[in-house]
Design a protein around this motif. Structure first.
Motif, PDB file in Angstrom:
ATOM      1  N   SER A  73     -46.852   2.608 -28.382  1.00 48.12           N
ATOM      2  CA  SER A  73     -46.000   2.520 -29.569  1.00 48.12           C
ATOM      3  C   SER A  73     -46.752   3.099 -30.754  1.00 48.12           C
ATOM      4  O   SER A  73     -47.974   3.225 -30.738  1.00 48.12           O
ATOM      5  N   GLU A  74     -45.990   3.443 -31.800  1.00 47.85           N
ATOM      6  CA  GLU A  74     -46.607   3.979 -33.004  1.00 47.85           C
ATOM      7  C   GLU A  74     -45.950   3.385 -34.239  1.00 47.85           C
ATOM      8  O   GLU A  74     -44.788   2.974 -34.213  1.00 47.85           O
ATOM      9  N   PHE A  75     -46.725   3.352 -35.317  1.00 48.70           N
ATOM     10  CA  PHE A  75     -46.234   2.786 -36.570  1.00 48.70           C
ATOM     11  C   PHE A  75     -45.262   3.763 -37.233  1.00 48.70           C
ATOM     12  O   PHE A  75     -45.572   4.942 -37.407  1.00 48.70           O
ATOM     13  N   VAL A  76     -44.068   3.239 -37.601  1.00 54.23           N
ATOM     14  CA  VAL A  76     -43.056   4.095 -38.243  1.00 54.23           C
ATOM     15  C   VAL A  76     -42.607   3.525 -39.587  1.00 54.23           C
ATOM     16  O   VAL A  76     -41.668   4.036 -40.198  1.00 54.23           O
ATOM     17  N   GLY A  77     -43.262   2.484 -40.045  1.00 55.34           N
ATOM     18  CA  GLY A  77     -42.893   1.907 -41.334  1.00 55.34           C
ATOM     19  C   GLY A  77     -41.496   1.312 -41.338  1.00 55.34           C
ATOM     20  O   GLY A  77     -41.118   0.548 -40.440  1.00 55.34           O
ATOM     21  N   LEU A  78     -40.718   1.683 -42.328  1.00 55.61           N
ATOM     22  CA  LEU A  78     -39.368   1.126 -42.490  1.00 55.61           C
ATOM     23  C   LEU A  78     -38.295   1.983 -41.821  1.00 55.61           C
ATOM     24  O   LEU A  78     -37.106   1.819 -42.106  1.00 55.61           O
ATOM     25  N   ALA A  79     -38.702   2.866 -40.914  1.00 51.55           N
ATOM     26  CA  ALA A  79     -37.740   3.754 -40.262  1.00 51.55           C
ATOM     27  C   ALA A  79     -36.699   2.967 -39.460  1.00 51.55           C
ATOM     28  O   ALA A  79     -35.521   3.334 -39.429  1.00 51.55           O
ATOM     29  N   ASN A  80     -37.132   1.885 -38.807  1.00 51.59           N
ATOM     30  CA  ASN A  80     -36.183   1.071 -38.031  1.00 51.59           C
ATOM     31  C   ASN A  80     -35.152   0.411 -38.941  1.00 51.59           C
ATOM     32  O   ASN A  80     -33.968   0.321 -38.588  1.00 51.59           O
ATOM     33  N   TYR A  81     -35.591  -0.045 -40.094  1.00 52.57           N
ATOM     34  CA  TYR A  81     -34.664  -0.649 -41.054  1.00 52.57           C
ATOM     35  C   TYR A  81     -33.688   0.395 -41.575  1.00 52.57           C
ATOM     36  O   TYR A  81     -32.492   0.117 -41.744  1.00 52.57           O
ATOM     37  N   SER A  82     -34.198   1.603 -41.830  1.00 52.01           N
ATOM     38  CA  SER A  82     -33.332   2.684 -42.300  1.00 52.01           C
ATOM     39  C   SER A  82     -32.289   3.041 -41.249  1.00 52.01           C
ATOM     40  O   SER A  82     -31.102   3.245 -41.564  1.00 52.01           O
ATOM     41  N   GLN A  83     -32.732   3.122 -39.986  1.00 58.13           N
ATOM     42  CA  GLN A  83     -31.792   3.417 -38.892  1.00 58.13           C
ATOM     43  C   GLN A  83     -30.736   2.322 -38.765  1.00 58.13           C
ATOM     44  O   GLN A  83     -29.553   2.611 -38.559  1.00 58.13           O
ATOM     45  N   MET A  84     -31.169   1.084 -38.902  1.00 56.59           N
ATOM     46  CA  MET A  84     -30.241  -0.045 -38.804  1.00 56.59           C
ATOM     47  C   MET A  84     -29.196   0.010 -39.917  1.00 56.59           C
ATOM     48  O   MET A  84     -27.997  -0.206 -39.668  1.00 56.59           O
TER      49      MET A  84
ATOM     50  N   LEU B  43     -43.284  -5.623 -34.702  1.00 58.40           N
ATOM     51  CA  LEU B  43     -42.452  -4.777 -33.853  1.00 58.40           C
ATOM     52  C   LEU B  43     -41.379  -4.037 -34.654  1.00 58.40           C
ATOM     53  O   LEU B  43     -40.983  -2.932 -34.297  1.00 58.40           O
ATOM     54  N   SER B  44     -40.921  -4.691 -35.738  1.00 62.12           N
ATOM     55  CA  SER B  44     -39.896  -4.037 -36.556  1.00 62.12           C
ATOM     56  C   SER B  44     -40.438  -2.816 -37.296  1.00 62.12           C
ATOM     57  O   SER B  44     -39.663  -1.994 -37.794  1.00 62.12           O
ATOM     58  N   LEU B  45     -41.767  -2.692 -37.352  1.00 60.39           N
ATOM     59  CA  LEU B  45     -42.399  -1.550 -38.027  1.00 60.39           C
ATOM     60  C   LEU B  45     -42.943  -0.527 -37.035  1.00 60.39           C
ATOM     61  O   LEU B  45     -43.608   0.428 -37.437  1.00 60.39           O
ATOM     62  N   MET B  46     -42.650  -0.759 -35.743  1.00 62.71           N
ATOM     63  CA  MET B  46     -43.171   0.109 -34.697  1.00 62.71           C
ATOM     64  C   MET B  46     -42.022   0.780 -33.937  1.00 62.71           C
ATOM     65  O   MET B  46     -40.879   0.349 -34.005  1.00 62.71           O
ATOM     66  N   GLU B  47     -42.354   1.826 -33.215  1.00 63.07           N
ATOM     67  CA  GLU B  47     -41.380   2.500 -32.365  1.00 63.07           C
ATOM     68  C   GLU B  47     -42.031   2.809 -31.024  1.00 63.07           C
ATOM     69  O   GLU B  47     -43.198   3.215 -30.965  1.00 63.07           O
ATOM     70  N   ARG B  48     -41.277   2.583 -29.958  1.00 65.65           N
ATOM     71  CA  ARG B  48     -41.807   2.833 -28.631  1.00 65.65           C
ATOM     72  C   ARG B  48     -41.885   4.345 -28.365  1.00 65.65           C
ATOM     73  O   ARG B  48     -40.918   5.077 -28.595  1.00 65.65           O
ATOM     74  N   VAL B  49     -43.035   4.760 -27.893  1.00 67.52           N
ATOM     75  CA  VAL B  49     -43.255   6.158 -27.524  1.00 67.52           C
ATOM     76  C   VAL B  49     -43.883   6.179 -26.131  1.00 67.52           C
ATOM     77  O   VAL B  49     -44.394   5.160 -25.667  1.00 67.52           O
ATOM     78  N   PRO B  50     -43.837   7.316 -25.433  1.00 64.19           N
ATOM     79  CA  PRO B  50     -44.472   7.383 -24.106  1.00 64.19           C
ATOM     80  C   PRO B  50     -45.936   6.960 -24.165  1.00 64.19           C
ATOM     81  O   PRO B  50     -46.724   7.501 -24.943  1.00 64.19           O
ATOM     82  N   GLY B  51     -46.274   5.976 -23.380  1.00 68.51           N
ATOM     83  CA  GLY B  51     -47.655   5.507 -23.326  1.00 68.51           C
ATOM     84  C   GLY B  51     -47.986   4.402 -24.309  1.00 68.51           C
ATOM     85  O   GLY B  51     -49.135   3.969 -24.381  1.00 68.51           O
TER      86      GLY B  51
ATOM     87  N   ARG C 219     -30.079  -4.394 -24.404  1.00 70.83           N
ATOM     88  CA  ARG C 219     -29.171  -3.403 -23.810  1.00 70.83           C
ATOM     89  C   ARG C 219     -29.610  -1.986 -24.170  1.00 70.83           C
ATOM     90  O   ARG C 219     -29.744  -1.141 -23.287  1.00 70.83           O
ATOM     91  N   ALA C 220     -29.813  -1.734 -25.442  1.00 70.19           N
ATOM     92  CA  ALA C 220     -30.278  -0.407 -25.857  1.00 70.19           C
ATOM     93  C   ALA C 220     -31.780  -0.251 -25.670  1.00 70.19           C
ATOM     94  O   ALA C 220     -32.308   0.852 -25.792  1.00 70.19           O
ATOM     95  N   ASN C 221     -32.479  -1.380 -25.397  1.00 68.72           N
ATOM     96  CA  ASN C 221     -33.935  -1.369 -25.229  1.00 68.72           C
ATOM     97  C   ASN C 221     -34.640  -0.789 -26.452  1.00 68.72           C
ATOM     98  O   ASN C 221     -35.683  -0.144 -26.343  1.00 68.72           O
ATOM     99  N   ASP C 222     -34.045  -1.020 -27.606  1.00 67.87           N
ATOM    100  CA  ASP C 222     -34.609  -0.536 -28.873  1.00 67.87           C
ATOM    101  C   ASP C 222     -35.161  -1.751 -29.615  1.00 67.87           C
ATOM    102  O   ASP C 222     -34.517  -2.318 -30.491  1.00 67.87           O
ATOM    103  N   TRP C 223     -36.389  -2.150 -29.250  1.00 69.47           N
ATOM    104  CA  TRP C 223     -36.908  -3.377 -29.839  1.00 69.47           C
ATOM    105  C   TRP C 223     -37.352  -3.201 -31.285  1.00 69.47           C
ATOM    106  O   TRP C 223     -37.583  -4.162 -31.991  1.00 69.47           O
ATOM    107  N   GLY C 224     -37.452  -1.982 -31.758  1.00 71.10           N
ATOM    108  CA  GLY C 224     -37.779  -1.769 -33.167  1.00 71.10           C
ATOM    109  C   GLY C 224     -36.620  -2.169 -34.057  1.00 71.10           C
ATOM    110  O   GLY C 224     -36.776  -2.985 -34.980  1.00 71.10           O
ATOM    111  N   VAL C 225     -35.415  -1.627 -33.788  1.00 67.81           N
ATOM    112  CA  VAL C 225     -34.229  -1.980 -34.572  1.00 67.81           C
ATOM    113  C   VAL C 225     -33.816  -3.424 -34.289  1.00 67.81           C
ATOM    114  O   VAL C 225     -33.385  -4.152 -35.193  1.00 67.81           O
ATOM    115  N   GLY C 226     -33.963  -3.870 -33.036  1.00 67.96           N
ATOM    116  CA  GLY C 226     -33.638  -5.251 -32.710  1.00 67.96           C
ATOM    117  C   GLY C 226     -34.504  -6.236 -33.479  1.00 67.96           C
ATOM    118  O   GLY C 226     -34.017  -7.251 -33.983  1.00 67.96           O
TER     119      GLY C 226
END
Length: 333
Positions: free
Chosen positions: A88-99, A78-86, A299-306
């Motif tokens: 999720s998609e693979f985003v690599g280390l983008a969540n770690y970078s955002q964090m 999940l830490s390597l994915m991002e929720r999209v409409p319909g 709260r933010a419903n951002d399970w990728g960064v969480g």
């Protein structure tokens, strides 16, 4: 079904299930897979005895894999994915970078490091002091019971108690918080202690130190009792004073236990959440990693960064766990 009946039913079903599993698995192993008859009877018995321990370990291994192994793997995914409409998609280390770009994450990491510096050291020191002093007084057992009592309280319960201790009311009303009652009685003005940046972290730490001191005291008291009396008597004969006996004779002999207590409390500190959540909810610069993870997930419903934050906590805890296991195995040899 009432909770009591549900609990009894669960226990009965669990025990019956375990007994049935061990009976059936051993029956199949001995009668079907490796039957103890025929020309290969001896070899089959040896094979069955090699497999049998794994039959007993399988339920525990299965539960550990289901409730520990799978969540770790899923959290990493999940830490390597991002929720999209319909979906999720693979985003690599983008969540770690955002964090890493968020100031709240660095605030949480900084506060966790501050907790790591203070709480394990203070809890272990106070626990060691309490263990030494309570062993030297007649009512030591009562004192130990009182010091250990906070361990029976949940972290949330302890947080509520200490939140009342720190409570601040307007100066014209009666103070129910002990600290502000003393301040007002001395002629000062009540202070909202938990809203003072930086220092409020230490007031939160006091709660965990209060709880963990009892744990440290029990473990270290047992270690102190295991010190051979001959070494202490020899030091006394040589003219050593109480402080020399304690710091140069006793402490070196229980250093392994002190390290275990220290690292165990360190693991608790890295996962601290309840106290911060119940007392400040991460406001006023008191955010910690577990609270940051909760905010992102629920709260933010951002399970990728969480999930990325959860992996950071796991990476911080893992070396300490490995160190504890290594030391435990070394002492058993």
């Amino acid at each position: 079904m009432s909770p009591v009946l549900l609990g009894i039913f669960t226990i009965v079903l669990g025990v019956a299930g375990c007994v049935g599993y061990f009976w059936a698995s051993n029956l199949i192993l001995d009668k079907v897979i490796f039957p103890a008859k025929g020309p290969n009877a001896g070899r089959n018995i040896n094979r069955a005895n090699m497999v049998r321990p794994w039959l007993f370990l399988f339920p525990a291994l299965f539960v550990l894999t289901l409730y520990l192994g799978y969540p770790v793997i899923e959290t990493l995914r999940l830490s390597l994915m991002e929720r999209v409409p319909g979906g999720s998609e693979f985003v690599g280390l983008a969540n770690y970078s955002q964090m890493l770009d968020e100031p709240k994450f660095w605030e949480a990491l900084r506060n966790n490091m501050l907790w790591l510096l203070v709480v394990p050291a203070a809890s272990t020191a106070f626990g060691l002091l309490a263990a030494q002093l309570t062993d030297r007084i007649a009512w030591g057992s009562i004192a130990k019971s009182l010091i250990f009592m906070p361990m029976a309280i949940s972290f949330v319960g302890a947080a509520v108690i200490w939140k009342l201790v720190y409570d601040a009311r307007p100066i014209e009303t009666e103070q129910i918080g002990i600290i502000n009652a003393i301040i007002v009685a001395a002629g000062g003005e009540p202070k909202t202690i938990l809203t003072i940046p930086f220092w409020n972290n230490f007031f939160l730490m006091i709660v965990l130190i209060w709880i963990q001191t009892g744990f440290a005291m029990v473990i270290l008291s047992a270690a102190l009792r295991g010190i051979p009396e001959e070494t202490v008597e020899a030091a006394i004969v040589d003219g050593a004073g109480p402080f020399q006996i304690f710091f140069k004779i006793k402490v070196p002999q229980i250093m392994g236990t002190i390290v275990v207590v220290w690292t165990t409390i360190t693991i608790v500190v890295l996962k601290v959440f309840d106290i911060v959540f119940a007392m400040t909810n991460g406001q006023w610069e008191t955010q910690v990693l577990a609270n940051y993870m909760y905010d992102k997930l629920f709260r933010a419903n951002d399970w990728g960064v969480g999930s990325a934050a959860a992996m950071v906590i796991m990476l911080l805890v893992t070396p300490i766990l490995v160190w504890n296991v290594y030391n435990a195995r070394k002492e058993m040899k």
